[in-house]
Write a protein that holds these residues in place. Structure first.
Motif, PDB file in Angstrom:
ATOM      1  N   UNK A 127       0.850  -1.181   0.000  1.00 26.61           N
ATOM      2  CA  UNK A 127       0.000   0.000   0.000  1.00 26.61           C
ATOM      3  C   UNK A 127       0.893   1.242   0.000  1.00 26.61           C
ATOM      4  N   UNK A 128       0.629   2.160  -0.917  1.00 27.99           N
ATOM      5  CA  UNK A 128       1.492   3.324  -1.060  1.00 27.99           C
ATOM      6  C   UNK A 128       1.292   4.337   0.056  1.00 27.99           C
ATOM      7  N   UNK A 129       0.087   4.390   0.618  1.00 25.49           N
ATOM      8  CA  UNK A 129      -0.215   5.312   1.709  1.00 25.49           C
ATOM      9  C   UNK A 129      -1.034   4.580   2.756  1.00 25.49           C
ATOM     10  N   UNK A 130      -0.493   4.436   3.945  1.00 20.59           N
ATOM     11  CA  UNK A 130      -1.173   3.667   4.982  1.00 20.59           C
ATOM     12  C   UNK A 130      -2.197   4.436   5.769  1.00 20.59           C
ATOM     13  N   UNK A 131      -2.448   5.716   5.413  1.00 18.56           N
ATOM     14  CA  UNK A 131      -3.365   6.546   6.189  1.00 18.56           C
ATOM     15  C   UNK A 131      -4.791   6.502   5.659  1.00 18.56           C
ATOM     16  N   UNK A 132      -5.184   5.369   5.103  1.00 20.41           N
ATOM     17  CA  UNK A 132      -6.561   5.241   4.621  1.00 20.41           C
ATOM     18  C   UNK A 132      -7.492   4.975   5.806  1.00 20.41           C
ATOM     19  N   UNK A 133      -8.768   5.301   5.617  1.00 24.06           N
ATOM     20  CA  UNK A 133      -9.753   5.153   6.692  1.00 24.06           C
ATOM     21  C   UNK A 133     -10.933   4.346   6.197  1.00 24.06           C
ATOM     22  N   UNK A 134     -11.189   3.210   6.823  1.00 24.46           N
ATOM     23  CA  UNK A 134     -12.303   2.352   6.424  1.00 24.46           C
ATOM     24  C   UNK A 134     -13.419   2.359   7.454  1.00 24.46           C
ATOM     25  N   UNK A 135     -13.486   3.416   8.262  1.00 18.85           N
ATOM     26  CA  UNK A 135     -14.565   3.589   9.229  1.00 18.85           C
ATOM     27  C   UNK A 135     -14.716   2.371  10.153  1.00 18.85           C
ATOM     28  N   UNK A 136     -13.593   1.906  10.690  1.00 25.57           N
ATOM     29  CA  UNK A 136     -13.610   0.805  11.643  1.00 25.57           C
ATOM     30  C   UNK A 136     -13.739  -0.570  11.023  1.00 25.57           C
ATOM     31  N   UNK A 137     -13.748  -0.643   9.683  1.00 20.24           N
ATOM     32  CA  UNK A 137     -13.885  -1.936   9.013  1.00 20.24           C
ATOM     33  C   UNK A 137     -12.544  -2.611   8.763  1.00 20.24           C
ATOM     34  N   UNK A 138     -11.441  -1.881   8.938  1.00 18.19           N
ATOM     35  CA  UNK A 138     -10.105  -2.420   8.667  1.00 18.19           C
ATOM     36  C   UNK A 138      -9.207  -2.227   9.880  1.00 18.19           C
ATOM     37  N   UNK A 139      -8.190  -3.051   9.973  1.00 23.64           N
ATOM     38  CA  UNK A 139      -7.172  -2.852  10.996  1.00 23.64           C
ATOM     39  C   UNK A 139      -5.873  -3.497  10.540  1.00 23.64           C
ATOM     40  N   UNK A 140      -4.768  -2.910  10.998  1.00 26.69           N
ATOM     41  CA  UNK A 140      -3.454  -3.461  10.713  1.00 26.69           C
ATOM     42  C   UNK A 140      -3.111  -4.510  11.765  1.00 26.69           C
ATOM     43  N   UNK A 141      -2.641  -5.672  11.300  1.00 26.17           N
ATOM     44  CA  UNK A 141      -2.270  -6.760  12.210  1.00 26.17           C
ATOM     45  C   UNK A 141      -0.973  -7.388  11.724  1.00 26.17           C
ATOM     46  N   UNK A 142      -0.244  -7.981  12.645  1.00 29.30           N
ATOM     47  CA  UNK A 142       0.950  -8.759  12.306  1.00 29.30           C
ATOM     48  C   UNK A 142       0.635 -10.239  12.458  1.00 29.30           C
ATOM     49  N   UNK A 143       1.490 -11.088  11.914  1.00 29.28           N
ATOM     50  CA  UNK A 143       1.308 -12.531  12.069  1.00 29.28           C
ATOM     51  C   UNK A 143       1.325 -12.918  13.542  1.00 29.28           C
ATOM     52  N   UNK A 144       2.213 -12.290  14.313  1.00 30.23           N
ATOM     53  CA  UNK A 144       2.319 -12.617  15.736  1.00 30.23           C
ATOM     54  C   UNK A 144       1.048 -12.242  16.491  1.00 30.23           C
ATOM     55  N   UNK A 145       0.481 -11.072  16.188  1.00 32.40           N
ATOM     56  CA  UNK A 145      -0.733 -10.657  16.899  1.00 32.40           C
ATOM     57  C   UNK A 145      -1.919 -11.532  16.508  1.00 32.40           C
TER      58      UNK A 145
END
Length: 285
Positions: A127-145
């Protein structure tokens, strides 16, 4: 012939260890109060959609690095552009918001039947810009989390969907399933729980009965006051395959720990036939 899905792994431009998950839409109601009154916790998974065949064989304009050299899947037969556009729309994104795409993995589903299996094409993009907003429908996660969510389950806590597990988690774990015969297709979700369809004397139109294997990485030796409860290093449920597949069953047993428990849910032939095989019994007694 299999049905195909396209699943997308979008990497975080500010944190390469994270990827974008989408909150999944709850399943439709059954019009039965007993079921509809239950409210499940939120399920998060990789964004995905159906991958349809290309009708006019026109050039899609989407370049997937590594797809040309793949012997498992020919993406030129599918309308990748339509599917990818649909997936990104769910995230409020367009193809211009993502950099180079690459083929990450192709996962073939086991034939649980009676319908065609659903195979999944996983592609990865930055993703070229990580500051997108999906109104609580998206979240960033890692494999560990995500793995923490799976292994430390709490009531009403958020859950991780199977696509994350198949694409990113299972290969990083030392699961007992890794030693199963390579000719066998199975599903492992969550980690340590394997579902493997075996040919059995089941009722048509089905042809297989699921052999379930519980083989967690760590097994507790604590049984408390319940000394009458059998415990071991692995558990198999319903070994009901037909006699011509007993050799495969023997190979599966050989891959599991020696301290093995067999559990049968009920005594129909399609759930118990394998346990009566003399080679099977000699391996577990």
């Amino acid at each position: 012939m299999a049905t195909h899905n396209l699943a997308v792994i979008l990497k975080n431009p500010s944190n390469d260890a994270e990827f974008l998950l989408l909150k999944q839409t709850p399943p439709p109601k059954f019009s039965e109060d007993q079921y509809d009154s239950y409210v499940d916790s939120d399920l998060w998974d990789l964004p995905s959609t159906l991958l349809n065949l290309q009708h006019d064989h026109s050039y899609s304009g989407i370049v997937i690095q590594g797809a040309q050299s793949s012997h498992n899947i020919d993406l030129t037969k599918f309308d990748v552009q339509l599917a990818l556009t649909g997936v990104l729309e769910k995230l409020g994104l367009t193809v211009n918001d993502v950099g180079e795409w690459s083929l990450f993995k192709y996962v073939e589903e086991a034939e649980f039947g009676p319908e065609f299996p659903v195979n999944t094409v996983f592609i990865m993009g930055n993703l070229l810009d990580g500051n997108q907003n999906c109104q609580g429908l998206c979240k960033w996660m890692s494999t560990e989390s995500c793995l923490t969510w799976l292994l430390e389950v709490k009531p009403c806590s958020d859950r991780v969907g199977p696509l994350v597990v198949f694409a990113l988690i299972n290969d990083s774990l030392q699961s007992a399933a890794r030693t199963l015969p390579p000719t066998l297709r199975y599903q492992e979700y969550p980690p340590g729980v394997v579902i493997l369809p075996m040919r059995s004397k089941t009722r048509k139109p089905f042809l297989t009965t699921n052999l379930v294997i519980f083989a967690p990485k760590q097994v507790s030796d604590t049984v408390g006051d319940c000394s009458f409860v059998a415990h071991g290093d692995a558990l198999i449920v319903d070994p009901g395959c037909r006699h011509e597949y007993h050799e495969e069953l023997k190979q599966i047993i050989a891959c599991l720990p020696e301290k093995l428990i067999v559990f049968v849910t009920h005594h129909h032939l399609d759930h118990v036939e394998g346990q009566f095989h003399k080679v099977f019994l000699s391996d577990i007694v």
